[in-house]
Design a protein around this motif. Structure first.
Motif, PDB file in Angstrom:
ATOM      1  N   LEU A  32       0.781  -1.231   0.000  1.00  0.00           N
ATOM      2  CA  LEU A  32       0.000   0.000   0.000  1.00  0.00           C
ATOM      3  C   LEU A  32       0.818   1.289   0.000  1.00  0.00           C
ATOM      4  N   LYS A  33       1.974   1.283   0.633  1.00  0.00           N
ATOM      5  CA  LYS A  33       2.778   2.504   0.731  1.00  0.00           C
ATOM      6  C   LYS A  33       3.974   2.449  -0.212  1.00  0.00           C
ATOM      7  N   GLN A  34       4.419   3.625  -0.617  1.00  0.00           N
ATOM      8  CA  GLN A  34       5.601   3.702  -1.465  1.00  0.00           C
ATOM      9  C   GLN A  34       6.813   3.104  -0.756  1.00  0.00           C
ATOM     10  N   SER A  35       6.920   3.307   0.553  1.00  0.00           N
ATOM     11  CA  SER A  35       8.059   2.730   1.286  1.00  0.00           C
ATOM     12  C   SER A  35       8.048   1.209   1.214  1.00  0.00           C
ATOM     13  N   TYR A  36       6.863   0.595   1.209  1.00  0.00           N
ATOM     14  CA  TYR A  36       6.779  -0.872   1.075  1.00  0.00           C
ATOM     15  C   TYR A  36       7.235  -1.287  -0.320  1.00  0.00           C
ATOM     16  N   ARG A  37       6.805  -0.531  -1.319  1.00  0.00           N
ATOM     17  CA  ARG A  37       7.202  -0.862  -2.699  1.00  0.00           C
ATOM     18  C   ARG A  37       8.700  -0.656  -2.910  1.00  0.00           C
ATOM     19  N   ASN A  38       9.252   0.391  -2.292  1.00  0.00           N
ATOM     20  CA  ASN A  38      10.701   0.604  -2.376  1.00  0.00           C
ATOM     21  C   ASN A  38      11.449  -0.575  -1.751  1.00  0.00           C
ATOM     22  N   PHE A  39      10.954  -1.045  -0.623  1.00  0.00           N
ATOM     23  CA  PHE A  39      11.555  -2.191   0.063  1.00  0.00           C
ATOM     24  C   PHE A  39      11.483  -3.430  -0.832  1.00  0.00           C
ATOM     25  N   ILE A  40      10.316  -3.692  -1.402  1.00  0.00           N
ATOM     26  CA  ILE A  40      10.136  -4.838  -2.292  1.00  0.00           C
ATOM     27  C   ILE A  40      11.089  -4.720  -3.483  1.00  0.00           C
ATOM     28  N   ALA A  41      11.159  -3.538  -4.080  1.00  0.00           N
ATOM     29  CA  ALA A  41      12.031  -3.329  -5.244  1.00  0.00           C
ATOM     30  C   ALA A  41      13.500  -3.519  -4.886  1.00  0.00           C
ATOM     31  N   SER A  42      13.875  -3.234  -3.646  1.00  0.00           N
ATOM     32  CA  SER A  42      15.271  -3.431  -3.233  1.00  0.00           C
ATOM     33  C   SER A  42      15.619  -4.906  -3.112  1.00  0.00           C
ATOM     34  N   LEU A  43      14.618  -5.757  -2.934  1.00  0.00           N
ATOM     35  CA  LEU A  43      14.858  -7.192  -2.763  1.00  0.00           C
ATOM     36  C   LEU A  43      14.525  -8.025  -4.002  1.00  0.00           C
ATOM     37  N   LEU A  44      13.643  -7.506  -4.845  1.00  0.00           N
ATOM     38  CA  LEU A  44      13.226  -8.241  -6.044  1.00  0.00           C
ATOM     39  C   LEU A  44      13.690  -7.491  -7.289  1.00  0.00           C
ATOM     40  N   PRO A  45      14.777  -7.923  -7.906  1.00  0.00           N
ATOM     41  CA  PRO A  45      15.259  -7.228  -9.102  1.00  0.00           C
ATOM     42  C   PRO A  45      14.251  -7.359 -10.240  1.00  0.00           C
ATOM     43  N   GLY A  46      14.074  -6.295 -10.974  1.00  0.00           N
ATOM     44  CA  GLY A  46      13.161  -6.335 -12.107  1.00  0.00           C
ATOM     45  C   GLY A  46      11.718  -6.507 -11.698  1.00  0.00           C
ATOM     46  N   VAL A  47      11.260  -5.764 -10.690  1.00  0.00           N
ATOM     47  CA  VAL A  47       9.867  -5.882 -10.246  1.00  0.00           C
ATOM     48  C   VAL A  47       9.009  -4.814 -10.914  1.00  0.00           C
TER      49      VAL A  47
END
Length: 188
Positions: free
Chosen positions: A92-107
């Motif tokens: 839901l939050k941009q910070s969550y998406r940033n976290f996900i993107a830092s762990l999942l390359p090419g998301v």
């Protein structure tokens, strides 16, 4: 459908996060896309620790502190699957998406959205889900819709489900197929 700012840019992807508030159909759409594309499917709701589930079942919203370990487990689980991986996760939050993107390359994020009354109706008709309708307002209050970019798209859930699935498949294929350069296939 918004194409998320796609202007002929093709961003290669391995992971697709179908995101949005509870009741928008993330799991249904992500699973259908995974099946259609021969990809893997990860249901983030299945990865919540029991404390999170009991908290939500009691009508209490999760805090950021409740979510970080869960999001880490979602990413760890996705990394164990063979791409492409379709993940159903609120994000839901941009910070969550940033976290996900830092762990999942090419998301790539695919935000499923629609009128609050439709979402509320869908939640009320679900059987056996731990998330009560009463928590929808808390999710809507913290939702930070992704900015349009080559790695985020928006899908309207008011269309027939099969049309939404077809649009989602099209979006994913844009990111799975190599971009063309000067009419010839691009090879890295």
């Amino acid at each position: 459908m918004s194409d998320g700012g796609q202007t002929g840019q093709n961003v290669p992807a391995l992971f697709f996060v179908f995101m949005g508030v509870s009741g928008v159909g993330k799991s249904t759409i992500a699973k259908a896309v995974a099946d259609a594309l021969g990809g893997a499917f990860v249901e983030a709701d299945d990865l919540h620790p029991s404390g999170n589930v009991e908290r939500m079942r009691a009508g209490l919203p999760l805090s950021d502190e409740d979510r970080w370990p869960w999001l880490s487990k979602v990413c760890d689980t996705a990394m164990l699957r063979t791409p492409p991986v379709m993940v159903s996760c609120s994000a839901l939050k941009q910070s969550y998406r940033n976290f996900i993107a830092s762990l999942l390359p090419g998301v790539v994020f695919i935000h499923l959205t629609g009128p609050n009354d439709l979402i509320r109706e869908r939640m009320a008709s679900r059987k056996g889900h731990f998330m009560p309708v009463s928590l929808l307002d808390s999710q809507l209050s913290i939702l930070e819709a992704p900015d349009e970019s080559p790695t985020s798209h928006c899908l309207d859930i008011t269309k027939p489900q099969m049309e939404t699935v077809a649009e989602a498949i099209s979006i994913c294929r844009q990111h799975l197929e190599p971009p063309e350069v000067s009419g010839e296939a691009f090879t890295p």
